[in-house]
Scaffold this active site. Structure first.
Site, PDB file in Angstrom:
ATOM      1  N   TYR A   1       0.434  -1.188  -0.390  1.00 49.31           N
ATOM      2  CA  TYR A   1       0.089   0.051   0.480  1.00 49.31           C
ATOM      3  C   TYR A   1       0.546   1.252  -0.093  1.00 49.31           C
ATOM      4  O   TYR A   1       1.617   0.820   0.000  1.00 49.31           O
ATOM      5  CB  TYR A   1      -1.181  -0.172   0.911  1.00 49.31           C
ATOM      6  CG  TYR A   1       0.232   0.100   2.693  1.00 49.31           C
ATOM      7  CD1 TYR A   1      -0.478   1.388   3.081  1.00 49.31           C
ATOM      8  CD2 TYR A   1       0.321  -0.947   3.269  1.00 49.31           C
ATOM      9  CE1 TYR A   1       0.321   1.929   3.888  1.00 49.31           C
ATOM     10  CE2 TYR A   1       0.715  -0.380   4.431  1.00 49.31           C
ATOM     11  CZ  TYR A   1       1.089   0.850   4.852  1.00 49.31           C
ATOM     12  OH  TYR A   1       1.280   1.062   6.362  1.00 49.31           O
ATOM     13  N   CYS A   2       0.383   2.294  -0.192  1.00 43.96           N
ATOM     14  CA  CYS A   2       0.574   3.873  -0.291  1.00 43.96           C
ATOM     15  C   CYS A   2      -0.152   4.445   0.116  1.00 43.96           C
ATOM     16  O   CYS A   2      -1.518   4.472   0.864  1.00 43.96           O
ATOM     17  CB  CYS A   2       1.440   3.995  -1.861  1.00 43.96           C
ATOM     18  SG  CYS A   2      -0.348   4.267  -3.185  1.00 43.96           S
ATOM     19  N   ARG A   3      -0.231   6.096  -0.456  1.00 39.85           N
ATOM     20  CA  ARG A   3      -1.305   6.664   0.543  1.00 39.85           C
ATOM     21  C   ARG A   3      -2.212   6.408  -0.207  1.00 39.85           C
ATOM     22  O   ARG A   3      -3.684   6.552  -0.442  1.00 39.85           O
ATOM     23  CB  ARG A   3      -0.876   8.529   0.110  1.00 39.85           C
ATOM     24  CG  ARG A   3      -1.315   9.018   0.921  1.00 39.85           C
ATOM     25  CD  ARG A   3      -1.064  11.356  -0.197  1.00 39.85           C
ATOM     26  NE  ARG A   3      -1.887  12.141   0.508  1.00 39.85           N
ATOM     27  CZ  ARG A   3      -2.658  11.729  -0.540  1.00 39.85           C
ATOM     28  NH1 ARG A   3      -3.119  11.567  -1.735  1.00 39.85           N
ATOM     29  NH2 ARG A   3      -3.823  13.260  -0.285  1.00 39.85           N
TER      30      ARG A   3
ATOM     31  N   GLY B   1      -2.900   4.430  -3.571  1.00 39.32           N
ATOM     32  CA  GLY B   1      -2.618   2.730  -3.973  1.00 39.32           C
ATOM     33  C   GLY B   1      -2.075   3.205  -6.047  1.00 39.32           C
ATOM     34  O   GLY B   1      -1.826   1.955  -6.538  1.00 39.32           O
TER      35      GLY B   1
ATOM     36  N   ILE C   1      -3.685   4.443   1.583  1.00 37.28           N
ATOM     37  CA  ILE C   1      -4.128   4.236   3.094  1.00 37.28           C
ATOM     38  C   ILE C   1      -4.811   5.237   3.267  1.00 37.28           C
ATOM     39  O   ILE C   1      -6.467   5.480   4.595  1.00 37.28           O
ATOM     40  CB  ILE C   1      -2.956   4.318   3.959  1.00 37.28           C
ATOM     41  CG1 ILE C   1      -3.055   4.160   5.466  1.00 37.28           C
ATOM     42  CG2 ILE C   1      -2.317   5.980   3.960  1.00 37.28           C
ATOM     43  CD1 ILE C   1      -1.758   4.526   5.967  1.00 37.28           C
TER      44      ILE C   1
END
Length: 105
Positions: free
Chosen positions: A65-67, A69, A94
């Site tokens: 995951y990142c901020r 996607g 996230i």
């Protein structure tokens, strides 16, 4: 690589005893909190990012995951190219996560 909705990602992760959660955000973003037990490797580190990935066990299932996607999708594609068997991208990142978030030690 597979894109999973928030619900699919959470459910699959909860039932996977071969899972590793991977956060590919920047250090500044990680300072705002991280999904419990995630390992952090910043995708913006370029070759260092690839070097760190190469140290990981490619037979594990990676939940990435990142901020939002986007970067995690890129990370999953890189992981596929490096021979990782299973990399799952968290759609929405996230910012749409409703599970636990913990402070970084």
């Amino acid at each position: 690589m597979e894109d999973l909705t928030q619900e699919e990602w959470s459910e699959q992760l909860a039932n996977d005893n071969n899972a590793v959660v991977l956060d590919v955000r920047t250090d500044d973003e990680v300072a705002d909190g991280i999904i419990p037990n995630a390992i952090h490797i910043d995708i913006y580190k370029g070759q260092d990012f690839i070097n760190e990935l190469e140290k990981l066990d490619k037979s594990k299932n990676y939940y990435v995951y990142c901020r939002s996607g986007n970067r995690s999708g890129q990370a999953c594609r890189i992981m596929d190219e490096l021979g990782f068997e299973n990399a799952f991208n968290l759609e929405g990142g996230i910012i749409e996560w409703h599970g636990d978030i913990v402070d970084v030690d």
